[in-house]
Scaffold this active site. Structure first.
Site, PDB file in Angstrom:
ATOM      1  N   GLY A   1      -0.100   1.899  -8.249  1.00 30.77           N
ATOM      2  CA  GLY A   1       0.329   2.720  -8.374  1.00 30.77           C
ATOM      3  C   GLY A   1       2.355   2.485  -8.434  1.00 30.77           C
ATOM      4  O   GLY A   1       2.113   2.206  -6.660  1.00 30.77           O
TER       5      GLY A   1
ATOM      6  N   ARG B   1      -4.261  -2.148 -12.424  1.00 28.35           N
ATOM      7  CA  ARG B   1      -4.562  -1.725 -11.470  1.00 28.35           C
ATOM      8  C   ARG B   1      -5.876  -3.582 -11.858  1.00 28.35           C
ATOM      9  O   ARG B   1      -5.919  -3.430 -12.794  1.00 28.35           O
ATOM     10  CB  ARG B   1      -5.479  -0.750 -10.995  1.00 28.35           C
ATOM     11  CG  ARG B   1      -5.307   0.514 -10.352  1.00 28.35           C
ATOM     12  CD  ARG B   1      -5.151   2.107  -9.982  1.00 28.35           C
ATOM     13  NE  ARG B   1      -4.237   2.973 -10.015  1.00 28.35           N
ATOM     14  CZ  ARG B   1      -3.751   2.733  -9.054  1.00 28.35           C
ATOM     15  NH1 ARG B   1      -4.321   2.423  -7.833  1.00 28.35           N
ATOM     16  NH2 ARG B   1      -3.218   4.236  -8.707  1.00 28.35           N
TER      17      ARG B   1
ATOM     18  N   ASP C   1      -1.464  -0.517  -0.107  1.00 29.99           N
ATOM     19  CA  ASP C   1      -2.745  -1.279   0.742  1.00 29.99           C
ATOM     20  C   ASP C   1      -3.800  -1.782  -0.408  1.00 29.99           C
ATOM     21  O   ASP C   1      -4.086  -2.844   0.470  1.00 29.99           O
ATOM     22  CB  ASP C   1      -3.748   0.773   0.986  1.00 29.99           C
ATOM     23  CG  ASP C   1      -4.442   1.084   1.587  1.00 29.99           C
ATOM     24  OD1 ASP C   1      -4.086  -0.190   3.102  1.00 29.99           O
ATOM     25  OD2 ASP C   1      -5.939   1.334   2.066  1.00 29.99           O
TER      26      ASP C   1
ATOM     27  N   THR D   1       4.705   2.610  -2.850  1.00 28.77           N
ATOM     28  CA  THR D   1       4.129   3.893  -2.672  1.00 28.77           C
ATOM     29  C   THR D   1       4.912   5.310  -2.216  1.00 28.77           C
ATOM     30  O   THR D   1       5.754   4.868  -0.809  1.00 28.77           O
ATOM     31  CB  THR D   1       2.924   3.141  -2.078  1.00 28.77           C
ATOM     32  OG1 THR D   1       1.925   4.806  -1.890  1.00 28.77           O
ATOM     33  CG2 THR D   1       3.067   2.689  -0.038  1.00 28.77           C
TER      34      THR D   1
ATOM     35  N   ASP E   1       3.538   7.687  -1.047  1.00 29.31           N
ATOM     36  CA  ASP E   1       2.398   8.605  -0.128  1.00 29.31           C
ATOM     37  C   ASP E   1       3.009   8.019   1.323  1.00 29.31           C
ATOM     38  O   ASP E   1       2.758   8.693   2.425  1.00 29.31           O
ATOM     39  CB  ASP E   1       0.993   7.324  -0.039  1.00 29.31           C
ATOM     40  CG  ASP E   1       0.248   8.005  -1.571  1.00 29.31           C
ATOM     41  OD1 ASP E   1       0.790   9.046  -2.053  1.00 29.31           O
ATOM     42  OD2 ASP E   1      -0.852   7.463  -1.958  1.00 29.31           O
TER      43      ASP E   1
ATOM     44  N   ASP F   1       1.742   5.903   3.505  1.00 31.03           N
ATOM     45  CA  ASP F   1       0.528   6.088   4.275  1.00 31.03           C
ATOM     46  C   ASP F   1       0.114   4.389   4.544  1.00 31.03           C
ATOM     47  O   ASP F   1      -1.028   4.196   4.621  1.00 31.03           O
ATOM     48  CB  ASP F   1      -0.599   6.119   3.974  1.00 31.03           C
ATOM     49  CG  ASP F   1      -0.726   5.693   2.175  1.00 31.03           C
ATOM     50  OD1 ASP F   1      -0.033   5.393   1.738  1.00 31.03           O
ATOM     51  OD2 ASP F   1      -1.665   5.165   1.741  1.00 31.03           O
TER      52      ASP F   1
ATOM     53  N   ARG G   1      -4.077  12.005  -2.407  1.00 27.95           N
ATOM     54  CA  ARG G   1      -5.481  12.241  -1.891  1.00 27.95           C
ATOM     55  C   ARG G   1      -6.099  12.243  -0.453  1.00 27.95           C
ATOM     56  O   ARG G   1      -6.905  12.930  -0.487  1.00 27.95           O
ATOM     57  CB  ARG G   1      -6.123  11.320  -2.460  1.00 27.95           C
ATOM     58  CG  ARG G   1      -6.135  11.919  -3.987  1.00 27.95           C
ATOM     59  CD  ARG G   1      -6.900  10.965  -4.708  1.00 27.95           C
ATOM     60  NE  ARG G   1      -5.803  11.482  -6.374  1.00 27.95           N
ATOM     61  CZ  ARG G   1      -6.199  10.178  -7.345  1.00 27.95           C
ATOM     62  NH1 ARG G   1      -6.872   8.989  -7.383  1.00 27.95           N
ATOM     63  NH2 ARG G   1      -5.900  11.049  -8.744  1.00 27.95           N
TER      64      ARG G   1
END
Lengths: 327, 327, 327, 327
Positions: D14, D75, D106, D129, D131, D133, D175
């Site tokens: 993404g 992807r 990730d 990213t 996120d 994370d 998510r």
């Protein structure tokens, strides 16, 4: 737990985005921890004049996203006198205020420190200034927002930089320090960044612009910090470059005070919220004479006199990054 | 239907937001109507140098939201000569180009008109300039975006205008006309708007600022169009006001070329899209020597020589609105 | 000149950007023309409850750039009853209010018209709604800002539309009318625009998406007005497309109320300022039962019952422009 | 110094704002250090297909401020197979590429790590990213920009939250992790923040909303992370609240992919620039299998397998700040 029952909060000196978010945080943390909170208008000036107003959780609704400061700010000569500070102290005591949180920069902290020494009055500082020149915090409140304001302005300038042989000089804030210039310069992809900490001379600027042109760039953006001494000022520097580079047309923007305003970035809002909580909690834990800061994404405390004396150094790594990026 | 099979498109003069959207519209309308489209780089300069590139529907993907112009722009001295125009004409003919759409302002239209007279070459103009000084259209392409850029900058300045006795002078574009200054001034809630069309003298400015202060305003914003003659320039005017108003601290911003850039507003994008369609369709209908404009939300055509000769007048009603608003 | 000495102003129905600028304009025009101005909170609800507050020129400082409405807005069932309106009238008379300016949409104007008929009370409307569905004005207050909000959101979505085979469905406001969808769709370069006024069926959408893909587009953006009936709702439509187009991955955004907020565009601020002046001046000239609008960049008046009955039609030319642009 | 002469760079997974700035930095650092740089399109997919392009310093002009990624992203299932990776390796070797920099999250790092193990191919990761994370960096590239996008959207929503009894539910990305929800929630002044890491149940949400109303708030904003499990989804949660709170009108916004796009913030641009320099320099120093990160404002390196395995925890202090702020 100590005896603090009523906390004053004010903003002082040049304002910066995020000050309102910090006020909100101080006020709401007081409400949450059930101590009273008093807003002091116009910084030390309002303290001397007793311009106070009780603030509850709802009185700071819908301000987290507003630039400026709802408590107003001012510079205050009278507070530099013993008499002024005595008046301020008398007013605080009369209003039952036990401690205060000052949101501001260097000068505001100096005032707070002297006040603390004279009256043994608990004070905590929150670094609110766009200049990022306070020791003890990686970022000051408002710095992040100011950077976004500058890069957005320069992005627009770059859009129009399509014609040949055009140079744009953009003056940004920073009388003594080049943090805004350097960071925004890297962020905006500037070809040259002129800062007070480094004066490499006007000749080097010419050479660099020449190299830039030879490397195939049709236009260049030069960021000039207010306090840069490469030229007498940005307009004099423009004349110098045009005299020596007849085929260049130099256009000047002076961004000015738009850098101090605007809705704060998310980062500045979160930082302000975190700092406000820490400031109130620290006072309630009996701490004083400290500044709240952020380091490694943790909220920390620094003795306020260190925050004043120390000055952040310009980041050598970032200067190097800038040099590489402008190849 | 006439014999036009290949249409050239270019941008010329100072760029303005929405030029890319107009290019995209011309290119896609050509694709839709199955005529070829050729992009001409750097305006008349590229025409003289034969700097052409065929453009299909996909070549203008993802540009509608971009400031600047992918075809670049330039001012071109050589096109002012008969020889230059002859070269340009020869290049167009050699490339099979039957007509062109010029996106630009006054000067660019003059060039197109002369070219049309000399070579009987079909031309249509799209008014692309932030100055809104073209007759035959209520709005030029880019004007709306420039206004938003200016008011957003001033909104930020106003945030910081919390201290007492502070004046902000903001210079905006407009060498000959005050449309940006007047509209953005009303939009930003400026206390004073100084435009080239009206020179009421420096004394009146002082009086107005005095009145403003007496009415309870703690700060004021003064918009100064580039071409205003109240002072020699904005810095000289600042000095004059500070000399006569010792308790005022005047801060200056010079917005400069950021006003020409930035992602176009929705209005400018829609306007550009509509104008591009009309320009191509008009050429295919055999029309020439016209400028596309908008009036009463309808796309209309005006003889290009009228567009050049006429100049929009400053809006007296809006000056009155401004006076009322700054009470 | 008639006998109007005190004018009420309020906002009613769904809010829209520019309402504060219109309030400011009404208040300041009253101050300028030396009539009193009373702010009525929460529309007709506040009128029934007598929630009034005198407003002077300084009470509307620094609101021209704020979204929402400082006078709050509400929908009010009670005003639909004779008793409710009688209470409202009694309150107005008790407060010495001679006339009012209502800022709102269709429903708010209907209330004002009935009120005028029943009590012979002078009323003027200012069209404040993002939907642009009021007859008698080319643009309603807030429409321009809402369009910019939508295109800025979609610009960001388009940035990420780089992977293959991805579709973005974006729901925008418009229960009965497609003006936002159509204009923002053209402005954002949407491939498909689904509006309540046209239901061409789901099959046509599939075909169009197929064509779009075949033409070399790797991603497409589909704008769906809230009131569109192509699918039951945007999520059902997503499922339908994914079922029929297994290699497509459809992502949905529902922009929602962000479209009603935000700092108004310069256009909306200027429009609000002009409309407010005209509204107050018209009341003072003894006019009533009219709506202020803009046509051909002139501020005009329309009988309020026409503004209600008429509905702006969707612009066929713009649908055609959209079709051409999405080639 | 080792033998690396040609470095590949690509974006994967993404996309996130700042990826272009990172590409630019990698490309220009290569140019500066006189190693060749090859852009690989569409991540691992392009590596398998040999979709390569040499990139020089000028090929990344004017992209630092652009959202998305000029190298596209994808992807890639095939890269999960040994055969796919072999093809990719063969292509890299055939093109003379000695090492690569992968910009992604990730999943992309897992691919790089396996590739490194299988072929002993030098790889360095840059965490791109929204996120946030990834272990080993306080901030991932794009997180700061995404937060600003979310708070700007919610600021607009809040403007319109003036009527009584209105609730706004806003779905944001996340998510598996609630970093965006929590930070943007604090930044936007949300009353409730629902994140995947904490499921306190729907009853507690009702109670909190009740308390919020009783404390005098006329409207509330609830941030819901995509992956939150308080309700089945945001619409089901809306129905539940409306059923149990009949006087509340709940409005839903689903921000969607606008969070992944937009012009990167200054912070993300500077971070990207610094990370790109470090990535290239580390490869040239013979390092491999590492991720570049930022900690305490210093650029650091972390073994890529730790970056993958570790996951940043939700910040308990920030949850507490959020609770205090929403008093």
């Amino acid at each position: 737990m100590n005896n603090i029952r009523k906390i004053g909060v004010f903003t002082s000196g040049g304002d910066s985005p995020g000050m309102n978010a910090a006020i909100r945080s101080v006020v709401r943390t007081c409400a949450y921890l059930k101590v009273e909170c008093i807003g002091i208008y116009r910084g030390y000036q309002g303290m001397i004049e007793g311009d106070f107003k009780p603030m509850g959780a709802r009185s700071v609704n819908n301000i987290i996203n507003k630039g400026g400061t709802i408590l107003k700010s001012a510079r205050c000569q009278e507070f530099r006198t013993k008499e002024g500070r005595q008046k301020a102290y008398d007013n605080l005591i009369a209003a039952g205020i036990d401690a205060f949180v000052v949101i501001g920069g260097d000068g505001s902290f100096t005032g707070a420190m002297i006040f603390n020494q004279e009256f043994d009055f608990p004070v905590i500082g929150i670094p609110g200034t766009i200049d990022n020149d306070i020791f003890g915090t990686t970022f000051t409140l408002g710095f992040d927002t100011a950077l976004n304001t500058v890069v957005e302005a320069i992005d627009k300038i770059r859009d129009t930089a399509s014609s040949h042989n055009r140079l744009f000089f953009v003056e940004v804030m920073g009388r003594d320090v080049g943090h805004i210039a350097l960071n925004a310069g890297v962020g905006a992809g500037a070809e040259e960044i002129l800062i007070p900490e480094e004066n490499l001379g006007r000749e080097r600027l010419l050479e660099s612009l020449k190299r830039s042109k030879e490397s195939g760039k049709s236009s260049s953006i030069v960021i000039v910090a207010e306090g840069d001494k490469t030229g007498k000022n940005i307009f004099e520097l423009k004349d110098y470059v045009e005299d020596n580079f007849p085929d260049y047309d130099v256009r000047v923007s002076v961004l000015g005070h738009m850098q101090r305003g605007g809705s704060p970035s998310c980062y500045d809002r979160v930082l302000a919220s975190r700092m406000g909580v820490k400031a109130v909690e620290s006072l309630l834990e009996g701490k004083t004479n400290l500044m709240v800061g952020i380091q490694d994404n943790e909220i920390i405390l620094t003795p306020i006199n260190k925050a004043i004396k120390g000055h952040t150094k310009i980041d050598k790594e970032l200067i190097r990054v800038s040099d590489i990026m402008s190849i």
